[in-house]
Motif scaffolding. Structure first.
Motif, PDB file in Angstrom:
ATOM      1  N   LEU A  95      -7.355  -6.165  -0.542  1.00  0.00           N
ATOM      2  CA  LEU A  95      -7.454  -4.959  -1.362  1.00  0.00           C
ATOM      3  C   LEU A  95      -8.596  -4.066  -0.886  1.00  0.00           C
ATOM      4  O   LEU A  95      -8.482  -2.830  -0.924  1.00  0.00           O
ATOM      5  N   SER A  99      -7.658  -0.528   0.530  1.00  0.00           N
ATOM      6  CA  SER A  99      -8.150   0.665  -0.160  1.00  0.00           C
ATOM      7  C   SER A  99      -8.837   1.611   0.818  1.00  0.00           C
ATOM      8  O   SER A  99      -8.692   2.843   0.730  1.00  0.00           O
ATOM      9  N   PHE A 102      -6.217   3.339   2.709  1.00  0.00           N
ATOM     10  CA  PHE A 102      -5.567   4.317   1.846  1.00  0.00           C
ATOM     11  C   PHE A 102      -6.347   5.629   1.802  1.00  0.00           C
ATOM     12  O   PHE A 102      -5.780   6.716   1.973  1.00  0.00           O
ATOM     13  N   LEU A 138      -2.171   0.137   0.744  1.00  0.00           N
ATOM     14  CA  LEU A 138      -2.190  -0.441  -0.608  1.00  0.00           C
ATOM     15  C   LEU A 138      -1.008  -1.353  -0.871  1.00  0.00           C
ATOM     16  O   LEU A 138      -1.073  -2.210  -1.760  1.00  0.00           O
TER      17      LEU A 138
END
Length: 209
Positions: A95, A99, A102, A138
């Motif tokens: 994550l 992130s 992203f 993500l």
């Protein structure tokens, strides 16, 4: 839930080479049992597991088989918990990097979508490539955290309920079960009805009811 095996060993191991000798299994009996319970919408607490063994199985061995089934469920439950925790940790680690990817993708998409960049750069790179890169960043951690864990969670739930289901061993041509873990409760001081006696002595049916 009736599981038919040639011998007690087939409950935990099935050798595909045995097909040459007329065997009827490529999966172990316990793997079949878990898969059939996973395929159900839910595990009914009134269900019971009947292990139908073609070979002879003395009462002492039948009791050992039931104990081995319990150990199998307990050990597989521990493994499912480890897999669940591993998927969660992998999702949380990914994550962070996802992130970052992203936000980088969104920033680059915004940069190439500004006026003056040209129609090609705006449509293909700004509104296309970098937006895809951003969402892919993500997608993987979200897939791990919310989708990949579902199988492990389902297996944990089923295995936990399997530890409470009655297990009966039925061997050879015997009508009476070889071993049972939990019998149906009978009211003290009241005689059994004719139907209850008939069910008691005829043994478990093939349907598992």
């Amino acid at each position: 839930m009736v599981i038919e095996v040639a011998n007690a060993e087939e409950l935990f191991y099935a050798d595909p080479s045995g097909l040459l000798a007329g065997a009827h299994r490529i999966d172990s009996g316990m793997d079949e049992l878990v898969e059939r319970l996973l395929a159900q919408r839910s595990v009914d607490p009134d269900q019971r597991v009947v292990l139908d063994i073609a070979d002879e199985c003395p009462d002492e061995q039948a009791a050992n088989v039931v104990a081995a089934v319990r150990r199998y469920c307990d050990l597989r439950l521990r493994r499912a918990n480890r897999e669940h925790d591993l998927i969660w940790r992998q999702g949380m680690r990914s994550l962070l990097s996802g992130s970052l990817l992203f936000f980088v993708g969104i920033a680059l998409s915004f940069a190439f979508s500004r006026p003056g960049m040209g129609e090609f750069a705006t449509d293909l790179i700004g509104s296309g490539v970098f937006l895809v890169v951003a969402w892919v960043g993500l997608w993987y951690p979200l897939d791990l955290l919310f989708i990949a864990r579902e199988q492990a969670k389902r297996e944990i739930s089923v295995l936990g309920k399997m530890l409470t289901l009655p297990v009966v061993v039925r061997a050879g041509d015997r009508a009476l079960p070889g071993a049972t873990v939990r019998a149906a409760p009978v009211k003290q001081g009241l005689p059994l009805s004719l139907e209850a006696r008939f069910r008691r002595f005829r043994g478990p049916s093939k349907s598992g009811i």
